[in-house]
Design a protein around this motif. Structure first.
Motif, PDB file in Angstrom:
ATOM      1  N   GLY A   1       2.639   3.251  -5.051  1.00  0.00           N
ATOM      2  CA  GLY A   1       2.476   4.040  -6.274  1.00  0.00           C
ATOM      3  C   GLY A   1       1.750   3.328  -7.403  1.00  0.00           C
ATOM      4  N   LYS A   2       1.146   2.175  -7.120  1.00  0.00           N
ATOM      5  CA  LYS A   2       0.493   1.380  -8.162  1.00  0.00           C
ATOM      6  C   LYS A   2      -0.660   2.142  -8.809  1.00  0.00           C
ATOM      7  N   SER A   3      -1.573   2.655  -7.974  1.00  0.00           N
ATOM      8  CA  SER A   3      -2.730   3.373  -8.532  1.00  0.00           C
ATOM      9  C   SER A   3      -2.289   4.656  -9.218  1.00  0.00           C
ATOM     10  N   THR A   4      -1.229   5.270  -8.697  1.00  0.00           N
ATOM     11  CA  THR A   4      -0.724   6.488  -9.331  1.00  0.00           C
ATOM     12  C   THR A   4      -0.309   6.198 -10.771  1.00  0.00           C
TER      13      THR A   4
ATOM     14  N   SER B   1       0.838  -1.195   0.000  1.00  0.00           N
ATOM     15  CA  SER B   1       0.000   0.000   0.000  1.00  0.00           C
ATOM     16  C   SER B   1       0.876   1.249   0.000  1.00  0.00           C
ATOM     17  N   GLY B   2       0.547   2.193  -0.894  1.00  0.00           N
ATOM     18  CA  GLY B   2       1.299   3.450  -0.947  1.00  0.00           C
ATOM     19  C   GLY B   2       2.526   3.394  -1.840  1.00  0.00           C
TER      20      GLY B   2
HETATM   21  N1  LIG Z   1      -3.925  12.947  -4.721  1.00  0.00           N
HETATM   22  C1  LIG Z   1      -2.843  12.731  -3.972  1.00  0.00           C
HETATM   23  N2  LIG Z   1      -2.209  13.761  -3.345  1.00  0.00           N
HETATM   24  C2  LIG Z   1      -1.113  13.564  -2.599  1.00  0.00           C
HETATM   25  N3  LIG Z   1      -0.533  12.365  -2.404  1.00  0.00           N
HETATM   26  C3  LIG Z   1      -1.102  11.303  -2.984  1.00  0.00           C
HETATM   27  C4  LIG Z   1      -2.281  11.431  -3.788  1.00  0.00           C
HETATM   28  N4  LIG Z   1      -2.618  10.195  -4.241  1.00  0.00           N
HETATM   29  C5  LIG Z   1      -1.705   9.352  -3.742  1.00  0.00           C
HETATM   30  N5  LIG Z   1      -0.791   9.995  -2.990  1.00  0.00           N
HETATM   31  C6  LIG Z   1       0.382   9.401  -2.310  1.00  0.00           C
HETATM   32  O1  LIG Z   1       1.180   8.771  -3.283  1.00  0.00           O
HETATM   33  C7  LIG Z   1       1.668   7.517  -2.815  1.00  0.00           C
HETATM   34  C8  LIG Z   1       1.241   6.420  -3.777  1.00  0.00           C
HETATM   35  O2  LIG Z   1      -0.180   6.271  -3.686  1.00  0.00           O
HETATM   36  P1  LIG Z   1      -0.975   5.200  -4.553  1.00  0.00           P
HETATM   37  O3  LIG Z   1      -2.414   5.439  -4.335  1.00  0.00           O
HETATM   38  O4  LIG Z   1      -0.461   5.246  -5.948  1.00  0.00           O
HETATM   39  O5  LIG Z   1      -0.486   3.844  -3.850  1.00  0.00           O
HETATM   40  P2  LIG Z   1      -0.969   2.340  -4.115  1.00  0.00           P
HETATM   41  O6  LIG Z   1       0.272   1.540  -4.364  1.00  0.00           O
HETATM   42  O7  LIG Z   1      -2.029   2.296  -5.120  1.00  0.00           O
HETATM   43  O8  LIG Z   1      -1.529   1.934  -2.667  1.00  0.00           O
HETATM   44  P3  LIG Z   1      -2.817   0.993  -2.281  1.00  0.00           P
HETATM   45  O9  LIG Z   1      -2.323  -0.427  -2.414  1.00  0.00           O
HETATM   46  O10 LIG Z   1      -3.075   1.354  -0.855  1.00  0.00           O
HETATM   47  O11 LIG Z   1      -3.937   1.317  -3.183  1.00  0.00           O
HETATM   48  C9  LIG Z   1       1.146   7.356  -1.403  1.00  0.00           C
HETATM   49  O12 LIG Z   1       2.137   7.737  -0.507  1.00  0.00           O
HETATM   50  C10 LIG Z   1      -0.033   8.298  -1.337  1.00  0.00           C
HETATM   51  O13 LIG Z   1      -0.206   8.807  -0.044  1.00  0.00           O
END
Ligand SMILES: Nc1ncnc2c1ncn2[C@@H]1O[C@H](COP(=O)(O)OP(=O)(O)OP(=O)(O)O)[C@@H](O)[C@H]1O
Ligand SMILES: [Mg+2]
Length: 277
Positions: A51-54, A48-49
């Motif tokens: 960056g996958k969804s990013t 989690s966190g």
């Molecule tokens: N809109 C935003 N503004 C600021 N920071 C963000 C934003 N969206 C995500 N982040 C930060 O960017 C990082 C990556 O987030 P992301 O959602 O891509 O993670 P993830 O791998 O998809 O996690 P998960 O498995 O929990 O969905 C995290 O530290 C998150 O807090």
């Protein structure tokens, strides 16, 4: 089609910075590169966190890209906007974890599935035929059309979300934790559905999951993301069975396995690793 052997999707050295309060920036992607071939399923795993969804959002033009490049079918789409971005919606679709949040509860299944078609000028009659075809593809009964999302189970709702993604006959679907909200049995049937749909339609997936067991079931290749970087990529089997990177090894050891004895062994190993990390 571009006619050559270049991948359907190519991401080069992508950097994404979120702007936080008081001018602070947070670098969520630190130079990520990944490819997805036509008809291929590429997994993206990480905690989690990481960056996958990013990365998924960046492909859809929904993340603040600082530098780097996203190429789809030979075209630079990194900063595509307006009409160019809307056209891309025919080619790149997305399925999220929570189908409740992404399905309008006030619309019937028919309205939900027909909407993207009507936007592009398809006639009502044609739309109805496509809706019937898509329900059939995701193995939902034809009489589902007049019902509302709340009248279905979680797994069925995810089938509706998948059908809606398929309506525009995309070439790539970004699947962001599409089975994480489902119980294990339903997960298995939905994952099998993804595999069958890929065989039937040739669609490619970027398949985001925190679960190595899930990517093992559906993905040809897998990349592992850790704190905004891809730390390991390769054939899914190699990545999930003989990982090179200590972080992947840790993910693997934390993943549940069917055999309780092996699970205990792994858990002990994971705890050991965590202590020495
Ligand atoms: N809109 C935003 N503004 C600021 N920071 C963000 C934003 N969206 C995500 N982040 C930060 O960017 C990082 C990556 O987030 P992301 O959602 O891509 O993670 P993830 O791998 O998809 O996690 P998960 O498995 O929990 O969905 C995290 O530290 C998150 O807090
Ligand atoms: Mg996420």
């Amino acid at each position: 089609m571009s006619g050559d052997t270049s991948p359907l999707l190519r991401v080069d050295d992508l950097v994404v910075d979120y702007r936080l309060a008081r001018g602070v920036r947070f670098r969520a992607l630190k130079g990520v590169s990944i490819t997805v071939g036509a008809g291929e399923c590429v997994g993206l795993v990480g905690e989690s966190g990481s960056g996958k969804s990013t990365l998924g959002r960046a492909l859809l033009g929904l993340a603040p890209v600082e530098s780097g490049k996203v190429t789809f079918d030979g075209q630079d789409i990194t900063h595509a906007k307006g009409t160019a971005r809307r056209k891309l919606a025919n080619d790149i679709q997305v399925v999220f974890q929570d189908p409740y949040g992404s399905l309008d509860p006030t619309m019937t299944v028919e309205e939900i599935l027909a909407e993207p078609l009507e936007v592009t000028g398809t006639s009502k009659k044609q739309a109805r035929a496509v809706v019937a075809e898509m329900l059939d593809r995701v193995r939902l009964p034809g009489d589902a059309v007049h019902r509302y999302p709340s009248e279905f189970s979680g797994g069925q709702r995810q089938r509706i979300a998948i059908a809606r993604a398929l309506v525009r006959r995309p070439r790539l679907i970004v699947c962001d934790e599409p089975v994480s909200a489902l119980d294990l049995t339903t997960q298995a049937t939905i994952l099998d559905l993804f595999i069958d749909l890929q065989r039937e339609t040739g669609v490619a997936y970027l398949f985001i999951s925190h679960d190595l067991g899930v990517v093992r079931r559906v993905c040809h290749r897998t990349s592992v993301m850790y704190q905004g970087e891809i730390v390991e990529s390769g054939h899914t089997r190699a990545v999930t069975e003989e990982p090179d990177h200590p972080y992947t090894r840790r993910l693997l050891l934390a993943a549940p396995v069917a055999d309780p004895a092996r699970q205990a062994e792994r858990r002990a190993a994971w705890l050991g690793l965590r202590d020495s990390a």
